[in-house]
Design a protein around this motif. Structure first.
Motif, PDB file in Angstrom:
ATOM      1  N   HIS A  90      -2.221  24.677 -14.577  1.00  0.00           N
ATOM      2  CA  HIS A  90      -3.595  25.002 -14.184  1.00  0.00           C
ATOM      3  C   HIS A  90      -4.277  23.902 -13.387  1.00  0.00           C
ATOM      4  O   HIS A  90      -5.269  24.141 -12.695  1.00  0.00           O
ATOM      5  CB  HIS A  90      -4.421  25.331 -15.422  1.00  0.00           C
ATOM      6  N   ASN A  91      -3.811  22.685 -13.490  1.00  0.00           N
ATOM      7  CA  ASN A  91      -4.483  21.591 -12.776  1.00  0.00           C
ATOM      8  C   ASN A  91      -3.655  21.078 -11.597  1.00  0.00           C
ATOM      9  O   ASN A  91      -3.847  19.952 -11.146  1.00  0.00           O
ATOM     10  CB  ASN A  91      -4.809  20.446 -13.731  1.00  0.00           C
ATOM     11  N   LEU A  92      -2.757  21.889 -11.095  1.00  0.00           N
ATOM     12  CA  LEU A  92      -1.937  21.464  -9.973  1.00  0.00           C
ATOM     13  C   LEU A  92      -2.797  21.155  -8.751  1.00  0.00           C
ATOM     14  O   LEU A  92      -2.576  20.164  -8.053  1.00  0.00           O
ATOM     15  CB  LEU A  92      -0.911  22.556  -9.628  1.00  0.00           C
ATOM     16  N   GLY A  93      -3.790  22.003  -8.480  1.00  0.00           N
ATOM     17  CA  GLY A  93      -4.632  21.792  -7.304  1.00  0.00           C
ATOM     18  C   GLY A  93      -5.371  20.474  -7.358  1.00  0.00           C
ATOM     19  O   GLY A  93      -5.450  19.739  -6.358  1.00  0.00           O
ATOM     20  N   LEU A  94      -5.911  20.147  -8.513  1.00  0.00           N
ATOM     21  CA  LEU A  94      -6.649  18.882  -8.647  1.00  0.00           C
ATOM     22  C   LEU A  94      -5.726  17.689  -8.429  1.00  0.00           C
ATOM     23  O   LEU A  94      -6.077  16.721  -7.731  1.00  0.00           O
ATOM     24  CB  LEU A  94      -7.292  18.809 -10.033  1.00  0.00           C
ATOM     25  N   LEU A  95      -4.546  17.742  -9.029  1.00  0.00           N
ATOM     26  CA  LEU A  95      -3.617  16.621  -8.890  1.00  0.00           C
ATOM     27  C   LEU A  95      -3.087  16.529  -7.474  1.00  0.00           C
ATOM     28  O   LEU A  95      -2.929  15.427  -6.927  1.00  0.00           O
ATOM     29  CB  LEU A  95      -2.461  16.791  -9.881  1.00  0.00           C
ATOM     30  N   MET A  96      -2.814  17.661  -6.854  1.00  0.00           N
ATOM     31  CA  MET A  96      -2.319  17.641  -5.489  1.00  0.00           C
ATOM     32  C   MET A  96      -3.364  17.068  -4.543  1.00  0.00           C
ATOM     33  O   MET A  96      -3.050  16.308  -3.616  1.00  0.00           O
ATOM     34  CB  MET A  96      -1.926  19.055  -5.055  1.00  0.00           C
ATOM     35  N   ALA A  97      -4.611  17.418  -4.771  1.00  0.00           N
ATOM     36  CA  ALA A  97      -5.685  16.877  -3.920  1.00  0.00           C
ATOM     37  C   ALA A  97      -5.860  15.388  -4.136  1.00  0.00           C
ATOM     38  O   ALA A  97      -6.341  14.677  -3.250  1.00  0.00           O
ATOM     39  CB  ALA A  97      -6.991  17.602  -4.228  1.00  0.00           C
ATOM     40  N   LEU A  98      -5.469  14.902  -5.300  1.00  0.00           N
ATOM     41  CA  LEU A  98      -5.586  13.469  -5.577  1.00  0.00           C
ATOM     42  C   LEU A  98      -4.560  12.671  -4.782  1.00  0.00           C
ATOM     43  O   LEU A  98      -4.857  11.562  -4.300  1.00  0.00           O
ATOM     44  CB  LEU A  98      -5.397  13.233  -7.085  1.00  0.00           C
ATOM     45  N   PHE A  99      -3.364  13.226  -4.612  1.00  0.00           N
ATOM     46  CA  PHE A  99      -2.278  12.435  -4.031  1.00  0.00           C
ATOM     47  C   PHE A  99      -1.993  12.741  -2.565  1.00  0.00           C
ATOM     48  O   PHE A  99      -1.630  11.835  -1.809  1.00  0.00           O
ATOM     49  CB  PHE A  99      -0.993  12.647  -4.836  1.00  0.00           C
ATOM     50  N   SER A 100      -2.115  13.997  -2.166  1.00  0.00           N
ATOM     51  CA  SER A 100      -1.672  14.338  -0.811  1.00  0.00           C
ATOM     52  C   SER A 100      -2.412  13.572   0.291  1.00  0.00           C
ATOM     53  O   SER A 100      -1.775  13.156   1.271  1.00  0.00           O
ATOM     54  CB  SER A 100      -1.769  15.852  -0.583  1.00  0.00           C
ATOM     55  N   PRO A 101      -3.730  13.340   0.175  1.00  0.00           N
ATOM     56  CA  PRO A 101      -4.361  12.536   1.252  1.00  0.00           C
ATOM     57  C   PRO A 101      -3.853  11.103   1.322  1.00  0.00           C
ATOM     58  O   PRO A 101      -3.938  10.469   2.368  1.00  0.00           O
ATOM     59  CB  PRO A 101      -5.853  12.571   0.881  1.00  0.00           C
TER      60      PRO A 101
END
Length: 1701
Positions: free
Chosen positions: A959-970
């Motif tokens: 459920h928190n994949l989007g939050l974690l992905m937004a943390l690292f991808s930039p």
């Protein structure tokens, strides 16, 4: 290639030699040489011919050709024919001697050609040259030079000529007075002597073997006398050196008795020349040759010169060499050659001279002497053979010299001695020991052996001496066979001494070579016999030493591998049973070392390998007594390593390993006690080593080790330690703490190495109980020991098979204690490993039961993260704490990772992962690079760990994949490359975790996710384009794998990343957002408002260019997918529009297709919605005010933002007509309209960052948008034209809006005519709009268009005329007026159409004049003006039918108060006269008479335009009045640009009227009487004048003529041009002096009196002429004087002479 072509090409090249570029010269030379290789004779002939024909060619250019000829000859002389050779020889000879002066470059080139040819054609050359070498005549310089060069180039060919040449030359020596000629003679004698010696040395090959030395002796001696006695004394250095160089070779040819005779003079003279250092080399070279010649003849005289000779030569050797002068090295070598020559004849005298010099304290002297010794040892071995003991015994003092230069010289001497058997003599072992000691000198970083030249002058370092010694040792070990017996096994004596550790690597290499050599020679059994050779180390000592050395394998040039190789050749010498095991194992260890590097090989792992090797060796030996000896030897060696703590630490471990393998318990207990009592506790490495030793021993002897520790604590030794330490009060506490720390470490290592099945039972009772005694301490070393021991205890528990059932009751207390240790560490320093060890301990503790609470876990994580991440960056740590923190930092980070993994392992769920990154998140987004780097590195490790350990049994949502992905991808484009790569690792791991949660196996490989590996490699490059491509690639992968329910959270979280302080990451967030939207944006329709709201918020939060561009791109992509939603959402933003909203709107403009669609939507909203609402105004009573509606106003503002973007041009052009029409109508609907008043207060308070909002005036907004639209729509000239004319301001004016529209339409006609057709088609329906303002604007626009022929060209005229005609019934007065204007404008734009539609147009105009709903006559005015314009183009028949009606209808307007109506009606009346001929003539004449008075009086109208109109009308009426005189008057006097003398003009007009129309006079006067009460003063004044002119005839017949009041009488009516006048004034005269105004009988005409008064003469009261204007500053008139009466302004004068009042 034919010969002619070769020749032509060669000539062409030679012609180019006149070029001044040196590069061109070299290219010509190369080209000629290339041609010469193919066709040598053709080229040589061409060159010869060219030089012969170009006799005046400058010598630099001739040199190029001669050089080419030399090269060609050299390459082809073997196949050259004689004819060509002869030609070349003749040419070269002439070129060489053409100039009597010496021109070196030119003549040297010619000489070289002769020498090249002479290599084969020596006779031909000599034949030519000898003709120029005549007796008694001093030859040319280069003739002699050529002889000298030929003697060297062709020895066998030239020597036969030398007797005759010498015979001719010797008399010339006395003739040579110039220094250069003498020098060339010396050069020739030198070369002649060398050639003769070479000839004599090779008589077997010579053409004439009968030649002998004495053939030339007498001639040479004669020459010698001249050179030595005369020329050697010259002050010219060049000549002196030439003589010196010649004397050496000549000495070999001198007669023996002459040489013997000359030596007493020759040698001192030569030695004296050493005073000039620059000439030393030439002196030494010649001196060596003289000495050789002397020795060859067995000279006795040389003995007497020996002492002086040796002193001078010794001094030359001892002189330091200058590396910048190679000639000094040559001199050095020549002097050594001199010593070689002397050593062969005088060995005793030489050694007697040299060896005492070794005792000198002078470094240069000693180094020089050793250098000479090395030379004579190598070069005179037979003479030195019996001198070996003597020489060796003389080396004692040099061996003790500390000078590196002396050491180097000694090493070189030792090398020479080794080759010649010196080291086999007694005293040779001292030489070997010296060599080994030099090999043990410290190794310097990057120590490179300097060049030989610099060694003499620069200071040698220990490293350089060591390198030379190492090379020498290996050289004599491997290449000098006789040294094998000397070095084996002697070198083994130097292996065990610790102070010679630096020499171990070369020693081992040499020993291994010697051992292998012996094995190859068949000596298989070469065991060491230590008992017979007491100097050799014992097997146990050798093994212990080699193991310790191997523990640091990469030090000292890889001495670890060297030591292991040495052991591998000595198994039988160590123990007979080891050969099989070591034969297999040791090569594996060596191979392991060679396969690794210092960086890749873990020290701990390598030590473990060696300890295991030791254990296996002891097991293989299985000899208890041997093991005991080894243990005792190791214990004995411990003290040797006090200065090498690392090696001593390992040796302790070896002792522990050996103790564990020892079967003698008593020895074990005794040695443990001894170790505890003798250890140096102040040394950290020793404390660690001792603890490791006891721990390893506990692997076999657990109880005994624990008992010995308890015993030691209770023993007197421990108490004495405290007592002894207390003597030094300042050190006692510290020392005691170190002893305690050692005990704590011992317990930790015991727990670590003890058998796992036994350790759990001892943890609480024996180990932790003792450790807990020492927790209350501030001592650093004790803290370190405590943390380390806790780690080992916890590790032992975890490794135990029973760990799952073990509950650690004191876990929370230990965790708290470790956290206290961590928090107590300084936040800006990393000096100690307490952090690392405390975190490592916590990492082990979290594994154990019971688990920590959530609060305890959070506190632990925050404390550890802050303690590590907040530390300064590595460079600052190095500056503050030194280089040590690098390894410590790595260990600390590793400990932190292990701790976090341990915490995460207990909560392997998405929630647990999210909790972990809630703590890590702030560090990942830190503004400090080093903090981000650390956090992302740790995050990557955690995610990889999570992925590896994840075991999904059921499919659950991440459920928190989007939050974690937004943390690292930039972070994939972070400014640091390491962060970028770790961030990709994080994204990679997250996507695979998602795949696991979707049900894929852990080893599943997704093709799209695997692409990230290639992306990661490219992220090392900081290039912007590379990073951009990487971002796009990562975003595509994420978009493909991201679940739909996570997409919005990912986007919203990434939008937060737009304000990331790292610009790279902010840009990356933007790129990824936009890439995601491109890939997946189609499913986000319902989320558009939410996304745009976040974008707007981010723009308000940060005002930076890259954020703005990113937000614009996001809006653009959303709009390309959801146009209507984006437009609606943006329109809902409050007004006035802030800069952020403007930025978002502007994002939609650059792409033409999208911009067009968005513009259409906005135009639709403008056109369809109500433009304003009418509200009752409280302040205006019942009146209403118009307030703009919000939506069209927002759309207008949005359009303005769109069209303000330069890239919007194509879209605007595509929608030009719709745009123009909509905005024009929008302008019309907003004129006088108020802004909305219902904006929320919060929107008025803050309108965003950046530029202040634009005004919200609806009309101004619309006008600005229209203006910008024209500019972007390629109609910038239209906008500028309207601006220049003030049209934009008029458009905003309520009263003059239609004028602004006309200006705009005119500009469009002029500058954008082709674009009008679609505009007209779209505007036409607006003529029926429900809004008056839109109809007015449309009609005004069309009216102006009709003024131009463009509407006719565009086939729009008919429809527009019909539209204008139809608008005459419009309820709006302005529309009706403008429609008539448009019809009238047809006369200007399409006059032909006016004639065609004349009847219709006339009817429209008449109807306009008859408009009943025109209270202000605006329609009538426009009708009259327009009718005047079209009359010129209408048919007469059409006008005549309406002529009288029009004339009668316009007559009332002549006197209208509005200037425009008066002017237009009068002009129209004048225009109508041209249609009065024919049947309408009489009727229209009647109309002329009716209007005549009005027209004449209005010549005095206050408005110049009306006056002009009257003049025009009267001129037009004149021909129709039937009075040529009056017509001429009108034509001549009524010019518009001329002033009119009204009184004179009226006098004449009235006269002609009375004469020509006597019947009409009463009617004219009656009409005139109407104007007595005119509102215009000038006309009121003119009316009585008109009547006055007719009065004499009309007065008796005009009943009721009113008496003119004083007000009328007092007005003057003179033309306005009268300058400097007072206001007209009334003058009253006394009755007694009133003049008589009636003229005397018989006067033909009436004059006027300039005075006004009540005259008693008959009829005087009817004198209506007003008084004149008075001159400014003048006096009042005294009466009518003749002069005044004759004033030309008046038509006549008063016949009476009035007296003044």
């Amino acid at each position: 290639m034919t010969e002619s072509r070769v020749k032509r090409l060669a000539v062409t090249l030679m012609d180019a030699t006149t070029d001044k570029d040196p590069l061109v010269h070299e290219q010509i030379f190369s080209a000629l040489c290339y041609l010469g290789e193919a066709e040598p004779e053709e080229v040589l002939n061409a060159c010869e011919e060219y030089l012969r024909q170009h006799d005046k060619l400058a010598y630099p250019h001739r040199v190029i050709i001669l050089r080419a000829m030399e090269a060609v000859v050299r390459g082809s002389v073997a196949r050259m024919d004689k004819s060509t050779a002869k030609i070349v020889i003749f040419l070269a000879s002439n070129e060489m001697t053409k100039s009597k002066d010496v021109v070196p470059e030119w003549q040297q080139a010619a000489s070289n050609v002769l020498v090249a040819v002479g290599r084969r054609f020596i006779n031909k050359v000599m034949e030519e040259v000898l003709t120029k070498f005549q007796p008694g005549v001093l030859p040319h310089y280069f003739i002699v030079w050529t002889f000298a060069s030929l003697s060297v180039a062709n020895v066998f060919g030239m020597v036969p000529f030398l007797p005759s040449i010498l015979g001719t030359m010797l008399p010339m020596l006395g003739m040579a007075k110039q220094e250069h000629m003498r020098a060339v003679f010396c050069f020739a004698l030198q070369n002649f002597s060398e050639s003769i010696q070479e000839y004599l040395a090779n008589l077997d090959q010579a053409p004439d073997p009968t030649v002998r030395r004495d053939t030339f002796s007498q001639e040479v001696f004669s020459a010698y006398e001249v050179l030595f006695n005369c020329w050697l004394l010259s002050r010219e250095a060049k000549l002196r050196l030439a003589v010196v160089e010649a004397l050496g070779p000549m000495s070999h040819l001198l007669p023996s008795e002459k040489l013997e005779e000359q030596l007493p003079r020759l040698i001192p003279r030569m030695l004296a020349l050493y005073k000039r250092p620059a000439e030393a080399y030439y002196v030494s070279k010649s001196l060596c040759q003289i000495l050789e010649a002397s020795v060859n003849i067995g000279s006795r005289t040389l003995d007497t010169q020996l002492d002086a000779l040796l002193d001078v030569l010794q001094l030359q050797i001892s002189t330091p060499l200058d590396s910048s002068m190679p000639v000094q090295l040559k001199n050095h070598n020549e002097v050594l050659r001199c010593f070689t020559v002397l050593a062969a004849s005088f060995p005793d005298r030489l050694l007697g001279f040299l060896l005492p010099k070794l005792e000198s304290g002078n470094e240069r002297m000693r180094v020089g002497t050793l250098t000479i010794l090395r030379q004579i040892i190598n070069s005179a071995p037979s003479q030195m053979e019996i001198k070996k003991p003597f020489i060796l015994s003389s080396m004692k003092l040099p061996l003790q010299d500390n000078s590196n230069k002396v050491k180097r010289a000694m090493v070189q001497v030792i090398s020479a001695m080794a080759h010649h058997g010196y080291l086999e003599q007694p005293g040779g072992e001292a030489m070997i020991e010296f060599l080994v000691r030099q090999c043990a000198l410290p190794v310097e970083q990057s120590s490179q052996l300097p060049r030989r030249q610099s060694l003499e002058t620069e200071d040698l370092t220990d490293g350089h001496v060591r390198d030379i010694s190492v090379n020498t040792l290996f050289l004599i070990s491997t290449t000098v066979d006789r040294m094998s017996e000397v070095l084996w096994p002697c070198l083994l004596e130097f292996v065990t001494p610790v102070h010679l550790t630096g020499a171990l690597a070369p020693l081992c290499r040499s020993l291994v070579h010697l051992a292998v050599k012996r094995q190859e020679e068949g000596q298989k059994d070469f065991q060491l016999h230590c008992d017979t050779n007491g100097n050799l180390p014992s097997p146990c000592a050798l093994m212990a030493r080699m193991l310790v050395v191997a523990s640091q394998p990469y030090r000292g040039e890889g001495r670890g591998a060297a030591a292991l190789r040495l052991l591998s050749v000595l198994p039988l010498s160590i123990h007979p049973t080891l050969e099989p095991f070591w034969g297999k194992k040791l090569p594996e260890l060596v191979e392991h070392l060679e396969a690794n590097t210092k960086a890749s090989l873990s020290q701990e792992a390598w030590e473990g390998i060696l300890l295991k090797f030791l254990q296996q060796t002891l097991t293989t030996i299985s000899d208890s007594s041997w093991t005991c000896r080894l243990i005792l030897e190791m214990s004995r060696q411990l003290s040797s390593y006090n200065s090498s703590p690392v090696e001593k630490n390992f040796l302790y471990k070896c002792v522990g390993t050996a103790l564990a393998a020892c079967a003698n318990k008593d020895l074990v207990q005794k040695l443990l006690q001894e170790l505890l009592e003798t250890a140096r506790y102040q040394e950290e490495a020793e404390r660690e080593g001792l603890a490791s030793c006891l721990g390893l021993c506990a692997g076999t002897y657990l109880d005994e080790t624990l008992a010995k520790l308890e015993e030691f604590v209770k023993s007197d030794v421990f108490r004495k330690s405290a007592g002894i330490f207390s003597i030094f009060k300042d050190r006692s506490d510290n020392e005691v703490e170190k002893v305690k720390g050692t005990l704590i470490l011992c317990y930790g290592y015991v727990a670590r190495y003890a058998p796992s099945e036994l350790v759990l039972a001892r943890i609480d009772t024996d180990i932790l109980r003792n450790i807990f005694l020492y927790f209350n301490t501030k001592d650093l070393s004790l803290k370190l020991c405590l943390t380390q021991s806790i780690c080992m205890v916890c590790q032992a528990i975890c490794n135990s098979a029973q760990a799952g059932d073990f509950s650690f009751s004191q876990k929370a207390e230990l965790v708290a204690q470790m956290m206290d240790f961590i928090k107590a560490e300084p936040p800006d320093s990393l000096r100690t490993p307490i952090r690392q060890r405390a975190m490592a301990a916590c990492g082990y503790l979290v594994f154990l039961e019971p688990p920590l609470s959530d609060a305890e876990t959070a506190d632990l994580l925050d404390s550890c993260l802050n303690s590590v991440f907040a530390l300064p960056e590595a460079e600052a740590l190095r500056e503050k704490d030194g280089p040590a923190p690098e390894a410590l930092w790595s260990d600390t980070v590793h400990a932190l990772k292990d701790l976090l993994k341990g915490v995460l392992r207990r909560h392997m769920t998405p929630h647990g992962l999210q909790t972990m990154f809630e703590h890590l998140g702030p560090w990942i987004k830190s503004t400090k690079e080093h903090e981000r780097e650390r956090a992302v590195e740790v995050a990557a490790a955690l995610l990889e760990f999570y992925r590896e350990k994840l075991n999904v049994s059921t499919v659950v949502p991440f459920h928190n994949l989007g939050l974690l992905m937004a943390l690292f991808s930039p972070r994939c484009t972070d400014s640091l490359a390491s962060v970028r790569q770790h961030a990709v690792d994080c994204v990679y791991a997250l996507l695979y975790i998602q795949l696991c949660y979707e049900g894929f196996s852990r080893d599943h490989q997704d093709e799209s996710v695997e692409k990230l590996r290639a992306v990661k490699l490219g992220l090392r490059d900081p290039d912007v384009n590379t990073l951009f491509q990487a971002c796009c690639g990562i975003a595509k992968v994420i978009a493909k794998r991201m679940p739909p329910d996570q997409l919005l959270s990912l986007l919203l979280s990434m939008l937060e990343g737009l304000v990331d302080p790292d610009r790279n990451c902010s840009r990356a967030a933007a790129v990824m957002i936009n890439s995601l939207l491109k890939e997946r944006g189609a499913v986000l329709l319902e989320k558009v408002p939410e996304i745009l709201a976040v974008v707007h918020a981010k723009l308000q939060e940060v005002d930076e260019e890259h954020v703005r561009k990113a937000a614009q791109q996001t809006v653009y992509i959303l709009a390309s997918q959801h146009k209507a939603a984006v437009v609606s959402s943006l329109l809902s933003n409050p007004l006035p529009m802030d800069s952020c909203t403007s930025t978002m709107w502007r994002a939609l403009a650059p792409e033409p297709a999208l911009a067009s669609q968005v513009m259409e939507l906005l135009l639709e909203k403008i056109n369809r919605d109500v433009p304003y609402k009418e509200n009752k105004s409280f302040l205006r009573g019942s009146n209403t005010e118009r307030v703009a509606t919000v939506l069209p106003l927002s759309a207008t503002c949005a359009l303005h933002e769109l069209v303000s973007v330069p890239e919007s041009g194509p879209a605007v052009v595509g929608l030009y007509a719709e745009f123009f029409v909509s905005l024009l109508l929008r302008v019309s609907c907003t004129v006088g309209v108020q802004s909305p008043r219902n904006l929320p207060s919060k929107e008025r308070k803050s309108l965003g960052r950046g530029q202040p909002p634009r005004t919200l005036d609806p009309c101004s907004s619309a006008v600005d948008t229209l203006k910008a639209m024209l500019t972007q729509g390629a109609s910038g000239t239209v906008a500028r034209a309207v601006t220049d004319a003030g049209g934009w301001e008029l458009l905003c004016s309520v009263e003059k809006h239609h004028e602004g529209v006309a200006l705009l339409a005119g500009a469009m006609v002029k500058h954008a005519g082709p674009k009008l057709s679609p505009i007209v088609k779209r505007l036409a329906p607006m003529l029926n709009s429900i809004y008056d303002s839109q109809r007015v604007t449309t009609t005004a626009f069309f009216a102006e268009l009709l003024k131009s022929n463009v509407v006719n060209d565009l086939v729009l005229l008919e429809s527009m005329m019909d539209n204008m005609t139809a608008r005459q019934r419009d309820p709006c007065t302005a529309v009706r007026m403008l429609s008539l204007r448009g019809l009238g404008n047809m006369a200007l734009g399409s006059p032909g159409k006016v004639r065609q539609h004349g009847t219709q147009l006339l009817a429209s105009m008449v109807n306009g004049m008859d408009d009943k709903d025109d209270p202000h006559n605006a329609v009538a005015l426009e009708a009259m003006s327009s009718l005047s314009r079209i009359l010129a183009f209408t048919e007469e028949r059409d006008v005549r039918s309406m002529l009288l009606h029009i004339a009668i209808r316009i007559r009332p307007f002549f006197d209208n108060e509005k200037q425009g109506l008066r002017q237009s009606s009068i002009v129209l009346f004048g225009n109508l006269t041209q249609f009065s001929a024919g049947s309408c003539e009489d009727a229209f004449f009647e109309q002329i008479l009716n209007g005549l008075v009005t027209l004449l009086l209005h010549l005095q109208d206050p408005k110049p335009e009306v006056v002009k109109a009257c003049k025009f009308a009267l001129r037009m009426c004149g021909p129709s009045m039937g009075c040529p005189v009056l017509c001429d008057m009108f034509q001549n006097h009524l010019h518009e640009d001329r002033s009119l003398h009204y009184g004179e003009f009226m006098n004449d007009v009235c006269k002609h009227l009375m004469q020509n129309y006597p019947d009409m006079l009463s009617r004219l006067i009656a009409t005139n009487l109407f104007y007595f009460k005119s509102n215009w003063a000038d006309i009121r004044a003119a009316a009585p004048m008109f009547v006055g002119e007719h009065h004499p005839l009309l007065h008796p017949h005009i009943p009721g003529l009113p008496h003119t009041g004083p007000r009328v009488k007092s007005r003057a009516s003179f033309p306005p041009h009268t300058a400097k006048v007072h206001t007209p004034a009334r003058l009253a005269l006394p009755g007694a002096q009133r003049p008589t105004c009636l003229p005397p009988p018989g006067r033909g005409s009436w004059g006027w009196c300039p005075w006004w008064s009540t005259c008693q003469e008959e009829g005087c009261e009817l004198h209506l002429q007003p008084p004149p204007l008075l001159e400014v500053g003048g006096e009042e008139p005294k009466g009518c004087s003749p002069g005044l009466a004759r004033n030309p302004r008046f038509s006549g004068g008063c016949s009476r002479s009035h007296s003044p009042p």
